[in-house]
Scaffold this motif. Structure first.
Motif, PDB file in Angstrom:
ATOM      1  N   ASN A  30      62.958 -21.651  59.914  1.00 36.67           N
ATOM      2  CA  ASN A  30      63.426 -22.842  59.210  1.00 36.67           C
ATOM      3  C   ASN A  30      64.938 -22.837  59.021  1.00 36.67           C
ATOM      4  OD1 ASN A  30      60.429 -22.483  57.943  1.00 36.67           O
ATOM      5  ND2 ASN A  30      61.055 -24.608  57.985  1.00 36.67           N
ATOM      6  N   ASN A  31      65.476 -21.658  58.697  1.00 36.73           N
ATOM      7  CA  ASN A  31      66.894 -21.566  58.333  1.00 36.73           C
ATOM      8  C   ASN A  31      67.759 -21.275  59.547  1.00 36.73           C
ATOM      9  OD1 ASN A  31      65.837 -21.761  55.752  1.00 36.73           O
ATOM     10  ND2 ASN A  31      66.111 -19.586  55.293  1.00 36.73           N
ATOM     11  N   MET A  32      68.859 -22.014  59.678  1.00 39.77           N
ATOM     12  CA  MET A  32      69.838 -21.756  60.730  1.00 39.77           C
ATOM     13  C   MET A  32      71.234 -21.848  60.150  1.00 39.77           C
ATOM     14  SD  MET A  32      68.209 -23.635  64.090  1.00 39.77           S
ATOM     15  CE  MET A  32      69.342 -22.809  65.231  1.00 39.77           C
ATOM     16  N   PHE A  33      72.135 -21.042  60.702  1.00 42.74           N
ATOM     17  CA  PHE A  33      73.478 -20.900  60.152  1.00 42.74           C
ATOM     18  C   PHE A  33      74.511 -20.847  61.268  1.00 42.74           C
ATOM     19  CE2 PHE A  33      71.768 -19.621  56.022  1.00 42.74           C
ATOM     20  CZ  PHE A  33      70.543 -19.071  56.372  1.00 42.74           C
ATOM     21  N   TRP A  34      75.696 -21.335  60.953  1.00 41.07           N
ATOM     22  CA  TRP A  34      76.846 -21.139  61.825  1.00 41.07           C
ATOM     23  C   TRP A  34      77.932 -20.386  61.061  1.00 41.07           C
ATOM     24  CZ3 TRP A  34      77.739 -21.427  66.835  1.00 41.07           C
ATOM     25  CH2 TRP A  34      76.930 -22.231  67.636  1.00 41.07           C
ATOM     26  N   TYR A  35      78.418 -19.300  61.647  1.00 41.25           N
ATOM     27  CA  TYR A  35      79.515 -18.521  61.099  1.00 41.25           C
ATOM     28  C   TYR A  35      80.651 -18.504  62.116  1.00 41.25           C
ATOM     29  CZ  TYR A  35      76.439 -16.382  57.550  1.00 41.25           C
ATOM     30  OH  TYR A  35      75.591 -16.149  56.491  1.00 41.25           O
ATOM     31  N   ARG A  36      81.866 -18.314  61.623  1.00 42.53           N
ATOM     32  CA  ARG A  36      82.979 -17.986  62.497  1.00 42.53           C
ATOM     33  C   ARG A  36      83.502 -16.615  62.120  1.00 42.53           C
ATOM     34  NH1 ARG A  36      88.202 -21.741  61.852  1.00 42.53           N
ATOM     35  NH2 ARG A  36      89.160 -19.901  62.808  1.00 42.53           N
ATOM     36  N   GLN A  37      83.957 -15.887  63.145  1.00 38.71           N
ATOM     37  CA  GLN A  37      84.453 -14.529  62.923  1.00 38.71           C
ATOM     38  C   GLN A  37      85.894 -14.437  63.371  1.00 38.71           C
ATOM     39  OE1 GLN A  37      82.571 -11.271  65.125  1.00 38.71           O
ATOM     40  NE2 GLN A  37      82.924  -9.915  63.393  1.00 38.71           N
ATOM     41  N   ASP A  38      86.768 -14.056  62.465  1.00 37.57           N
ATOM     42  CA  ASP A  38      88.190 -13.915  62.728  1.00 37.57           C
ATOM     43  C   ASP A  38      88.667 -12.590  62.170  1.00 37.57           C
ATOM     44  OD1 ASP A  38      87.786 -17.076  61.645  1.00 37.57           O
ATOM     45  OD2 ASP A  38      88.777 -16.844  63.587  1.00 37.57           O
ATOM     46  N   LEU A  39      89.641 -11.995  62.863  1.00 39.83           N
ATOM     47  CA  LEU A  39      90.222 -10.748  62.369  1.00 39.83           C
ATOM     48  C   LEU A  39      90.788 -10.969  60.971  1.00 39.83           C
ATOM     49  CD1 LEU A  39      92.058  -9.315  65.505  1.00 39.83           C
ATOM     50  CD2 LEU A  39      90.117  -8.306  64.287  1.00 39.83           C
ATOM     51  N   GLY A  40      90.467 -10.046  60.090  1.00 40.36           N
ATOM     52  CA  GLY A  40      90.986 -10.127  58.740  1.00 40.36           C
ATOM     53  C   GLY A  40      90.167 -10.975  57.793  1.00 40.36           C
ATOM     54  N   GLY A  51      66.077 -26.755  57.282  1.00 41.60           N
ATOM     55  CA  GLY A  51      64.973 -27.387  57.982  1.00 41.60           C
ATOM     56  C   GLY A  51      65.429 -28.666  58.649  1.00 41.60           C
ATOM     57  N   VAL A  52      64.508 -29.305  59.337  1.00 42.35           N
ATOM     58  CA  VAL A  52      64.823 -30.541  60.060  1.00 42.35           C
ATOM     59  C   VAL A  52      65.381 -31.590  59.099  1.00 42.35           C
ATOM     60  CG1 VAL A  52      63.856 -32.403  61.458  1.00 42.35           C
ATOM     61  CG2 VAL A  52      63.066 -30.048  61.783  1.00 42.35           C
ATOM     62  N   GLN A  53      66.463 -32.222  59.526  1.00 44.83           N
ATOM     63  CA  GLN A  53      67.163 -33.262  58.785  1.00 44.83           C
ATOM     64  C   GLN A  53      67.918 -32.734  57.568  1.00 44.83           C
ATOM     65  OE1 GLN A  53      67.497 -36.147  60.189  1.00 44.83           O
ATOM     66  NE2 GLN A  53      65.948 -35.753  61.758  1.00 44.83           N
ATOM     67  N   VAL A  66      77.329 -30.580  61.785  1.00 45.46           N
ATOM     68  CA  VAL A  66      76.094 -30.138  62.425  1.00 45.46           C
ATOM     69  C   VAL A  66      75.032 -31.211  62.218  1.00 45.46           C
ATOM     70  CG1 VAL A  66      76.521 -27.659  62.190  1.00 45.46           C
ATOM     71  CG2 VAL A  66      75.349 -28.896  60.352  1.00 45.46           C
ATOM     72  N   SER A  67      74.011 -31.152  63.040  1.00 48.79           N
ATOM     73  CA  SER A  67      72.854 -32.020  62.879  1.00 48.79           C
ATOM     74  C   SER A  67      71.617 -31.215  63.211  1.00 48.79           C
ATOM     75  CB  SER A  67      72.955 -33.255  63.785  1.00 48.79           C
ATOM     76  OG  SER A  67      73.013 -32.857  65.140  1.00 48.79           O
ATOM     77  N   ARG A  68      70.502 -31.515  62.568  1.00 45.91           N
ATOM     78  CA  ARG A  68      69.260 -30.775  62.795  1.00 45.91           C
ATOM     79  C   ARG A  68      68.139 -31.785  63.023  1.00 45.91           C
ATOM     80  NH1 ARG A  68      67.217 -25.809  60.416  1.00 45.91           N
ATOM     81  NH2 ARG A  68      65.710 -24.999  61.946  1.00 45.91           N
ATOM     82  N   SER A  69      67.887 -32.062  64.284  1.00 43.15           N
ATOM     83  CA  SER A  69      66.854 -33.044  64.650  1.00 43.15           C
ATOM     84  C   SER A  69      65.518 -32.381  64.979  1.00 43.15           C
ATOM     85  CB  SER A  69      67.310 -33.892  65.833  1.00 43.15           C
ATOM     86  OG  SER A  69      67.590 -33.065  66.949  1.00 43.15           O
ATOM     87  N   ASN A  70      65.526 -31.076  65.193  1.00 48.10           N
ATOM     88  CA  ASN A  70      64.291 -30.340  65.431  1.00 48.10           C
ATOM     89  C   ASN A  70      64.453 -28.926  64.887  1.00 48.10           C
ATOM     90  OD1 ASN A  70      65.493 -28.612  67.498  1.00 48.10           O
ATOM     91  ND2 ASN A  70      65.420 -30.419  68.814  1.00 48.10           N
ATOM     92  N   THR A  71      63.389 -28.160  64.919  1.00 43.00           N
ATOM     93  CA  THR A  71      63.438 -26.806  64.357  1.00 43.00           C
ATOM     94  C   THR A  71      64.297 -25.869  65.190  1.00 43.00           C
ATOM     95  OG1 THR A  71      61.228 -27.062  63.397  1.00 43.00           O
ATOM     96  CG2 THR A  71      62.015 -24.815  63.684  1.00 43.00           C
ATOM     97  N   GLU A  72      64.308 -26.072  66.506  1.00 37.06           N
ATOM     98  CA  GLU A  72      64.894 -25.081  67.410  1.00 37.06           C
ATOM     99  C   GLU A  72      66.415 -25.129  67.521  1.00 37.06           C
ATOM    100  OE1 GLU A  72      60.787 -25.949  68.174  1.00 37.06           O
ATOM    101  OE2 GLU A  72      62.526 -27.290  68.363  1.00 37.06           O
TER     102      GLU A  72
END
Lengths: 117, 114
Positions: A30-40, A51-53, A66-72
């Motif tokens: 159900n849960n999805m995340f976006w991270y960014r990784q930078d030095l320091g 979850g969806v929507q 971001v948008s979540r139209s389906n689970t995947e």
């Protein structure tokens, strides 16, 4: 085997262009995340979805959507790329938390390295 | 702001030695997790310790948690060259706005020399 895949793995773009990074997971999480990784700075949370929507802003959400139209899938869009958005981006997913907000382990993709010139 | 902060930032040891990494955090947590990242790869979950636990083992890994000091340590025993990687602690938080999210520290770079 279940997995989480990101594409493209490497991208070079120009300032002002719109960029979309794809994330696809077959864990049925159900849960999805976006991270960014930078030095320091380690990993910083950009957006997340339970979850969806459902979408939510993280610590560094300005300039991203971001948008979540389906689970995947949880695609990350940079509306107008800036040099400050040069980074490595990681998508992750986890099961729906059990009990009172207990967070389980995250499953990460291999990352997308974005360079904005 | 970062919830978890690792110490040291970098650690260099010989194969067979033990490696200890420390993590401090600022607010109350439900659990603390440790992740490993090989160069150029995604993070991989190593171990999770709940706030009501004090110590946990998994193979050559030993994690301790001291909620009164808001700190945790990761011990890797009998290290191998293959343990060379960056190690991150991550915490969730207590309360609705922290639900389901993890906050990561900046990591410890471990180098194990053959």
């Amino acid at each position: 085997d279940a997995e989480i895949t990101q594409s493209p793995r490497h991208k070079i773009t120009e300032t002002g262009r719109q960029v979309t990074l794809a994330c696809h997971q077959t864990w049925n999480h159900n849960n999805m995340f976006w991270y960014r990784q930078d030095l320091g700075h380690g990993l910083r949370l950009i957006h997340y979805s339970y979850g969806v929507q459902d979408t939510n802003k993280g610590e560094v959400s300005d300039g991203y959507s971001v948008s979540r139209s389906n689970t995947e899938d949880l695609p990350l869009t940079l509306e107008s790329a800036a040099s400050s958005q040069t980074s490595v981006y990681f998508c992750a997913s986890s099961e729906k938390a059990r009990g009172q907000g207990i967070t389980g382990e995250l499953f990460f993709g291999e990352g997308s390295r974005l360079t904005v010139l | 702001s970062q919830q978890g902060e690792e110490d040291p930032q970098a650690l260099s040891i010989q194969e067979g030695e033990n490696a200890t990494m420390n993590c401090s955090y600022k607010t109350s947590i439900n659990n603390l997790q440790w992740y490993r990242q090989n160069s150029g790869r995604g993070l991989v979950h190593l171990i999770l310790i709940r706030s009501n636990e004090r110590e946990k083992h998994s193979g050559r890994l030993r994690v301790t948690l001291d909620t009164s000091k808001k700190s945790s340590s990761l011990l890797i025993t009998a290290s191998r060259a293959a343990d060379t990687a960056s190690y991150f602690c991550a915490t969730d938080g207590v309360g609705g706005t922290s639900y389901g999210k993890l906050t990561f520290g900046q990591g410890t770079i471990l180098t194990v020399h053959p």
